[in-house]
Design a protein around this motif. Sequence first.
Motif, PDB file in Angstrom:
ATOM      1  N   TYR A  99       0.818  -1.209   0.000  1.00 38.00           N
ATOM      2  CA  TYR A  99       0.000   0.000   0.000  1.00 38.00           C
ATOM      3  C   TYR A  99       0.854   1.261   0.000  1.00 38.00           C
ATOM      4  O   TYR A  99       0.395   2.325  -0.421  1.00 38.00           O
TER       5      TYR A  99
ATOM      6  N   LYS B 280       3.160   2.058  -1.865  1.00 37.03           N
ATOM      7  CA  LYS B 280       3.482   2.541  -3.215  1.00 37.03           C
ATOM      8  C   LYS B 280       2.471   3.580  -3.676  1.00 37.03           C
ATOM      9  O   LYS B 280       2.694   4.260  -4.675  1.00 37.03           O
ATOM     10  N   TYR B 281       1.354   3.701  -2.962  1.00 33.56           N
ATOM     11  CA  TYR B 281       0.357   4.718  -3.281  1.00 33.56           C
ATOM     12  C   TYR B 281       0.429   5.919  -2.330  1.00 33.56           C
ATOM     13  O   TYR B 281      -0.502   6.733  -2.281  1.00 33.56           O
TER      14      TYR B 281
ATOM     15  N   THR C 169     -10.029  -0.288  -4.125  1.00 36.15           N
ATOM     16  CA  THR C 169      -9.691  -0.699  -5.482  1.00 36.15           C
ATOM     17  C   THR C 169     -10.263   0.317  -6.454  1.00 36.15           C
ATOM     18  O   THR C 169     -11.373   0.819  -6.268  1.00 36.15           O
ATOM     19  N   SER C 170      -9.495   0.638  -7.474  1.00 42.16           N
ATOM     20  CA  SER C 170      -9.936   1.619  -8.454  1.00 42.16           C
ATOM     21  C   SER C 170      -9.110   1.462  -9.723  1.00 42.16           C
ATOM     22  O   SER C 170      -7.928   1.095  -9.668  1.00 42.16           O
ATOM     23  N   ASP C 171      -9.723   1.739 -10.862  1.00 47.72           N
ATOM     24  CA  ASP C 171      -8.992   1.760 -12.127  1.00 47.72           C
ATOM     25  C   ASP C 171      -8.217   3.063 -12.301  1.00 47.72           C
ATOM     26  O   ASP C 171      -7.385   3.171 -13.201  1.00 47.72           O
ATOM     27  N   ASN C 172      -8.500   4.019 -11.453  1.00 49.52           N
ATOM     28  CA  ASN C 172      -7.840   5.323 -11.517  1.00 49.52           C
ATOM     29  C   ASN C 172      -6.743   5.374 -10.452  1.00 49.52           C
ATOM     30  O   ASN C 172      -7.027   5.449  -9.259  1.00 49.52           O
ATOM     31  N   THR C 173      -5.501   5.341 -10.889  1.00 53.87           N
ATOM     32  CA  THR C 173      -4.379   5.336  -9.945  1.00 53.87           C
ATOM     33  C   THR C 173      -4.346   6.606  -9.106  1.00 53.87           C
ATOM     34  O   THR C 173      -3.952   6.577  -7.937  1.00 53.87           O
ATOM     35  N   ASP C 174      -4.758   7.736  -9.674  1.00 52.49           N
ATOM     36  CA  ASP C 174      -4.783   8.984  -8.912  1.00 52.49           C
ATOM     37  C   ASP C 174      -5.691   8.866  -7.695  1.00 52.49           C
ATOM     38  O   ASP C 174      -5.387   9.410  -6.623  1.00 52.49           O
ATOM     39  N   ASN C 175      -6.808   8.154  -7.838  1.00 54.50           N
ATOM     40  CA  ASN C 175      -7.687   7.936  -6.689  1.00 54.50           C
ATOM     41  C   ASN C 175      -6.968   7.191  -5.577  1.00 54.50           C
ATOM     42  O   ASN C 175      -7.129   7.496  -4.394  1.00 54.50           O
ATOM     43  N   LEU C 176      -6.178   6.189  -5.955  1.00 56.18           N
ATOM     44  CA  LEU C 176      -5.449   5.407  -4.955  1.00 56.18           C
ATOM     45  C   LEU C 176      -4.396   6.260  -4.260  1.00 56.18           C
ATOM     46  O   LEU C 176      -4.236   6.186  -3.031  1.00 56.18           O
ATOM     47  N   PHE C 177      -3.661   7.071  -5.037  1.00 58.67           N
ATOM     48  CA  PHE C 177      -2.670   7.963  -4.431  1.00 58.67           C
ATOM     49  C   PHE C 177      -3.341   8.971  -3.502  1.00 58.67           C
ATOM     50  O   PHE C 177      -2.862   9.230  -2.390  1.00 58.67           O
TER      51      PHE C 177
END
Length: 364
Positions: free
Chosen positions: A27, A29-30, A298-306
Amino acid sequence: MNHAYLSLLLLGAVVACTPVEKQEQDYTKYVNTLIGTDFTGNTYPGAQAPFGMVQLSPDNGLPGWDHISGYYYPDSTIAGFSHTHLSGTGAGDLYDISFMPVTHPYKEAPAPLGIHSMFSHDRETATAGYYQVFLTDYNINVELTATERCGIQRYTFPQADASVFLDLKKAMNWDFTNDSYIEVVDDHTIRGYRFSEGWARDQKVYFHTRFSKPFTGYELDTTAITLKGERIGTAYIARFDFSTTDGEQILVNTGISGVSMDGAALNLKTEVPKNDFDRCYAQTKAQWNKELSRIEVTSDNTDNLFNFYTAMYHSMIAPTIYDDVDGSYYGPDKKVYKADGWVNYSTFSLWDTYRAAHPLFTYT
């Protein structure tokens, strides 16, 4: 982090509370700890364990509202790496126990900047429990990590006559050094303290530092600290000299305490018994993954995870642990107490956090 912001972060994502033991992914890494260091975020990018007493982070060396947390992203100078910082506040304080590696000749500007180096964000990395930057003027790579009560710095030097400065006089914004002390124990160990006044009144920070390589020489510089025409203490600045080969690494391991120099030594002996940067970082990274895995997104949008995991990270850097490994802590009445079976915390900002951060703690 307020409820509206949390809801915005979760838009388009799937969230589930998960057992603490579940850590199939990394985690951290985000987590981008540079988020919030621009505009008026007032966050710092340095290394810290969850709720850790040490917040080891770079300081640009300049005062001002933009530098409340010591570091402001648009700046291009670094003038030290200190062990205490405030995040997200409007109070410019702490910046205790500031080290700065250099090669000779080094750059020194008039106060308040002093000894410093230029740096580029292209050669900078920041994530949970780890910070790295390349000091352009000295060709020194600096890496930072931290345990709960200790800061670990790893300097990679070129072939050079090199030095590490420890500046206990350095103060910015509301912070003011009342008194300080540096004692050379042997050719690789020092200890001392810095007492200061600011947002934190009558603050006492003791330290014990172990270098992984003996220094070949040192110099101590002292000046009187005066207030309203009367001497109140002494400001210490030290320089520790090394002859380095190309690619040689020197670790600077520092334990801090609010109780005593012996308490700082015990913290260092317990949490960082060996000169092993990678082991300390791996341990702290595992602690962060344990905490961050409490909520799985979980999300397809990496920005959301960051956005989510960096916000979650920021919710777990304060309040901070404020006792030694044996439970001893310095109370608000200036007496020493001992926590037995519980952890003493400090750096509360309840008027900012009770509506969102503390309810979040009950969920996680």
